[in-house]
Scaffold this motif. Structure first.
Motif, short mmCIF file in Angstrom:
data_model
loop_
_atom_site.label_atom_id
_atom_site.label_comp_id
_atom_site.label_asym_id
_atom_site.label_seq_id
_atom_site.Cartn_x
_atom_site.Cartn_y
_atom_site.Cartn_z
N VAL A 107 0.85 -1.18 0.00
CA VAL A 107 0.00 0.00 0.00
C VAL A 107 0.89 1.23 0.00
N LEU A 108 0.59 2.19 -0.86
CA LEU A 108 1.28 3.48 -0.84
C LEU A 108 0.44 4.43 -0.01
N LEU A 109 1.09 5.09 0.96
CA LEU A 109 0.41 5.96 1.91
C LEU A 109 0.88 7.40 1.78
N ARG A 110 -0.06 8.32 1.88
CA ARG A 110 0.24 9.75 1.99
C ARG A 110 0.02 10.13 3.46
N ASN A 111 1.11 10.36 4.19
CA ASN A 111 0.99 10.69 5.61
C ASN A 111 0.39 12.08 5.78
N LEU A 112 -0.58 12.18 6.68
CA LEU A 112 -1.27 13.44 6.93
C LEU A 112 -0.89 14.06 8.27
N PHE A 113 -0.78 13.23 9.30
CA PHE A 113 -0.36 13.67 10.63
C PHE A 113 0.72 12.73 11.14
N LEU A 114 1.74 13.31 11.78
CA LEU A 114 2.81 12.53 12.42
C LEU A 114 2.77 12.75 13.92
N SER A 115 2.82 11.67 14.67
CA SER A 115 2.86 11.73 16.13
C SER A 115 4.30 11.91 16.60
N LEU A 116 4.52 12.88 17.49
CA LEU A 116 5.83 13.05 18.13
C LEU A 116 5.68 12.62 19.59
N ASP A 117 6.55 11.73 20.05
CA ASP A 117 6.42 11.14 21.38
C ASP A 117 7.77 11.08 22.08
N PRO A 118 7.77 11.22 23.42
CA PRO A 118 9.03 11.22 24.16
C PRO A 118 9.88 9.96 23.97
N TYR A 119 9.25 8.79 23.78
CA TYR A 119 10.03 7.55 23.65
C TYR A 119 11.01 7.61 22.49
N MET A 120 10.72 8.46 21.49
CA MET A 120 11.59 8.54 20.31
C MET A 120 13.00 8.97 20.68
N ARG A 121 13.14 9.77 21.74
CA ARG A 121 14.47 10.24 22.13
C ARG A 121 15.39 9.07 22.47
N GLY A 122 14.87 8.06 23.20
CA GLY A 122 15.69 6.91 23.54
C GLY A 122 16.14 6.13 22.33
#
Length: 338
Positions: A36-51
């Motif tokens: 499936v090809l997806l066009r991202n509309l919203f991206l979630s930013l979350d603290p866990y990404m820092r680790g």
């Protein structure tokens, strides 16, 4: 057509910085058979990404690769599909990452109702963020009417939902947040009984006044000075769900060293105090959560704040700001498509 992407180009040393990332335009991917090809509309930013930006074992998942977009949940529109069940125009929750377009084999996609008024909520109160609050508080915290619940980062994406669920269960809810504006929001909008500014001196004494009967449930998502203020007030039989320790994610020395490492192990190894990981429960419990949380949101019992920035080019600054506590509610990037 091009695919705008934010790449991780340097592993942050201490506090994450916007120049640890770079914005590029690359060729838009193509979906093959069974994709499936997806066009991202919203991206979630979350603290866990820092680790996951570190190159080591300080997180519960593999580190993000340099020269690639960090992973992350997205609300996306299906552009094209060769998979049964997904058609062009469908809205889905995906693991699209920090980029405008992504390709999926369908295994990580969750279909959204076509008439959903605010699809972005599927990344917040109706998604992984809300689930973390709901599972941690109800399954581990076991809140009872008349008990005192304390939650740090009270106006953050998870903490705000924890406090509101606590009120639904009949608890006295005391929040801790950074700044008078956030504390006022917690009380006046979210319905907390009290909220304390951790930037004002004397947090321990002020918390003791706000929780005269002690603390029965402490939803741990901050660590550091907040944990130190709460700990002496825990009652016999208190419950402590451990969701995160954002005060130490930047590794900048603001937390209490070896204790931070010990507390992180509660999450990574799911040791009882009780640390928990969303992935262990998400599949089995999501339907129950979704039904209950959707009902609360529809009835106006849960207020959902969203801190939305426009444009992928602003994702690094928004991410850094979230870790510094500048956000109010769930941090999202609205991805623009030319």
């Amino acid at each position: 057509m091009s695919n705008q992407r934010v790449l991780l180009v340097r592993r942050p040393q201490g506090v994450a910085r916007p120049d640890d990332f770079t914005l590029v335009d690359q060729a838009r991917p193509r979906a093959g058979e069974g994709e499936v090809l997806l066009r991202n509309l919203f991206l979630s930013l979350d603290p866990y990404m820092r680790g996951r930006m570190n190159d080591g074992d300080g997180s519960y998942a593999a580190p993000y690769a340099l020269g690639e977009p960090p992973g992350g949940g997205t609300v996306a529109e299906v552009v094209s599909s060769t998979i049964d069940g997904f058609r062009s125009g469908d809205l889905v929750v995906a693991n699209g990452g920090w980029q405008a377009y992504a390709v999926s084999d369908g295994s990580d996609l969750y279909a959204l109702p076509g008439n959903m008024a605010r699809p972005s909520l599927a990344l917040g109160v109706l998604g992984m963020t809300g689930f973390a609050a709901w599972h941690g508080l109800t399954a581990i915290g076991s809140p009872q009417p008349g008990e005192t619940l304390v939650v740090g980062a009270a106006t953050g994406a998870v903490g705000a939902v924890v406090g509101q669920i606590g009120k639904i269960f009949g608890c006295r809810v005391v929040g801790i947040a950074g700044g008078e504006r956030k504390c006022r929001h917690a009380v006046e909008v979210l319905g907390f009984d009290a909220c304390l500014d951790h930037r004002t001196p004397g947090l321990s004494e002020r918390l003791a006044d706000a929780a005269p009967s002690g603390v029965d449930v402490y939803f741990e998502n901050v660590g550091g000075a907040v944990r130190a203020a709460v700990w002496p007030l825990l009652n016999v039989g208190a419950r402590v769900p451990v969701c995160g320790l954002v005060s130490g994610y930047n590794g900048d020395g603001v937390t209490d060293g070896s204790l931070h490492e010990l507390m992180m192990s509660l999450i990574i190894k799911r040791i009882r105090m009780e640390g928990f990981m969303i992935a262990d429960h998400y599949g089995a419990e999501f339907e129950t959560f979704s039904r209950q949380m959707s009902g609360w949101v529809s009835a106006g019992k849960i207020h959902a704040d969203e801190d939305i920035v426009d444009g992928l080019e602003n994702a690094p600054e928004a991410f850094v700001g979230m870790l510094e506590g500048r956000n109010l509610g769930k941090t999202l990037v609205r991805i623009r498509h030319g």
